[in-house]
Write a protein that holds these residues in place. Structure first.
Motif, PDB file in Angstrom:
ATOM      1  N   GLU A  60       2.025  11.072  65.994  1.00 25.63           N
ATOM      2  CA  GLU A  60       1.669   9.638  64.976  1.00 25.63           C
ATOM      3  C   GLU A  60       2.741   8.910  64.170  1.00 25.63           C
ATOM      4  O   GLU A  60       2.987   8.238  63.689  1.00 25.63           O
ATOM      5  CB  GLU A  60       1.125  10.468  63.851  1.00 25.63           C
ATOM      6  N   CYS A  66       5.441   7.101  68.425  1.00 29.09           N
ATOM      7  CA  CYS A  66       4.187   5.696  68.005  1.00 29.09           C
ATOM      8  C   CYS A  66       3.870   4.398  68.461  1.00 29.09           C
ATOM      9  O   CYS A  66       3.644   3.546  69.188  1.00 29.09           O
ATOM     10  CB  CYS A  66       3.462   5.969  66.219  1.00 29.09           C
ATOM     11  N   CYS A 109       4.082   2.090  65.200  1.00 24.25           N
ATOM     12  CA  CYS A 109       4.214   2.673  63.987  1.00 24.25           C
ATOM     13  C   CYS A 109       4.367   1.829  63.180  1.00 24.25           C
ATOM     14  O   CYS A 109       4.089   0.613  62.561  1.00 24.25           O
ATOM     15  CB  CYS A 109       6.004   2.849  64.413  1.00 24.25           C
ATOM     16  N   SER A 147       6.747   5.910  59.721  1.00 24.06           N
ATOM     17  CA  SER A 147       7.242   6.504  60.244  1.00 24.06           C
ATOM     18  C   SER A 147       8.438   7.423  60.227  1.00 24.06           C
ATOM     19  O   SER A 147       9.269   6.438  59.656  1.00 24.06           O
ATOM     20  CB  SER A 147       7.473   4.871  61.548  1.00 24.06           C
TER      21      SER A 147
END
Length: 343
Positions: A169, A173, A177, A181
């Motif tokens: 996640e 990502c 993102c 992030s």
């Protein structure tokens, strides 16, 4: 009863310490030299604690009751003897025996604690080498037993899931993102902070929750015995040395619900904290039953934790590390030895 497998004598009494060899805090090698011999003099010389003399009664075969003339200072096997032990004498040992005699160990102990409530702290910190039943109900009693392997079986999948999903996640990502992030380095920083938070929680829980003073309240005494007192009374019970999964899961959920209110990336830190907890529980089991080699971290922690159990009950709270004992000045210096202990 057959012949003693590892006989020793103490002031006219005969004892078989075969079962205790690997659990002896001073190592198997320090006991092996005394098979078939008298141990009263060497126990005084090594500065054994009151609890050691008291526990010896669990291995009695025949002969007269125990007696002992205890001394203080630092023992040759590295145990730290506290000031309050310098004045212990035969009367102290006899009182512990009388206190123990108020309970019927063939029956559940929880409902009998009122008999020792007047001197609960002394009783609970005088270890015995026995099995302890808490409840009459077999169902409730079964819930108090936890084989060590259940802990990693439960928590490793949970840790792996949290760590992986949070990494996907916030780090891996790609185009999806968002502003929150992280780089891989930042991710592992948050993870490491979670581990550090656990070490502080470990110390705080052990010192201020597990070792709270229940006073004369029978209700609080029973709660204390359930959460930690039992572990000090029967420290060699291998099925009661890791945290039962269900209470651990509930406690972890409560702690997370509080910490998430003021922590950034709380699930990453929570995963790190769970790694810290799992490490702690496995170290705790190992320092009781493992055979670490001299010069290793676990060897030092085994001796340190033995000191907490059998001498300094109000110090040396760290189990996976000693950091917070230094911070809060509860650190105990365990004497360096000229020989290695083995278990």
């Amino acid at each position: 009863m057959g012949p003693a497998e590892f006989p020793v004598t103490f002031n006219g009494g005969s004892y078989d310490v075969k079962r205790f060899l690997r659990d002896h805090p001073g190592g198997v090698n320090t006991l092996q030299r005394f098979k078939g011999r008298a141990v009263a003099r060497v126990m005084r010389q090594y500065g054994h604690s009151t609890s050691a003399y008291h526990m010896l009664g669990d291995f009695k075969v025949s002969g007269e009751s125990m007696a002992g003339n205890l001394t203080g200072d630092v023992s040759r096997n590295g145990r730290i003897i506290t000031t309050d032990e310098r004045d212990k004498d035969d009367a102290e040992i006899e009182y512990l025996e009388e206190l123990e005699g108020r309970l019927d160990w063939s029956k559940p102990l929880l409902c009998q604690l009122g008999a020792v409530a007047s001197d609960y702290e002394k009783w609970v910190n005088s270890a015995v080498y026995r099995k302890c039943r808490l409840f009459s109900s077999s169902l409730l009693e079964g819930l108090t037993y936890t084989p060590w392997y259940l802990v990693p079986t439960l928590w490793i999948p949970i840790i792996a899931y949290l760590a992986t999903t949070q990494f996907l996640e916030h780090v891996a990502c790609g185009d999806s993102c968002t502003a929150d992030s992280l780089s891989s380095f930042q991710y592992f920083q948050h993870f490491a902070i979670g581990v550090l938070i656990w070490t502080a929680l470990e110390y705080c829980l052990h010192r201020w929750v597990f070792h709270y003073d229940p006073g004369s309240s029978l209700t609080l005494i029973k709660i204390h015995f359930l959460i930690h007192g039992m572990h000090h009374k029967v420290p060699f019970d291998s099925l009661r040395q890791v945290f039962p999964p269900i209470p651990a899961f509930v406690l972890a959920s409560i702690i997370y619900s509080i910490l998430r209110l003021f922590l950034t990336y709380p699930l990453i830190k929570f995963a790190g904290g769970l790694v810290g907890y799992l490490t702690y529980d496995m170290i705790h089991y190992y320092v009781h039953h493992g055979s670490p080699q001299d010069g290793t971290y676990l060897y030092a922690m085994k001796r340190y934790h033995s000191n907490h159990h059998f001498v300094n009950h109000d110090r040396a709270y760290g189990i996976s590390c000693k950091i917070w004992d230094h911070v809060f000045r509860t650190y105990v210096q365990v004497k360096k030895l000229s020989f290695s202990l083995s278990w």
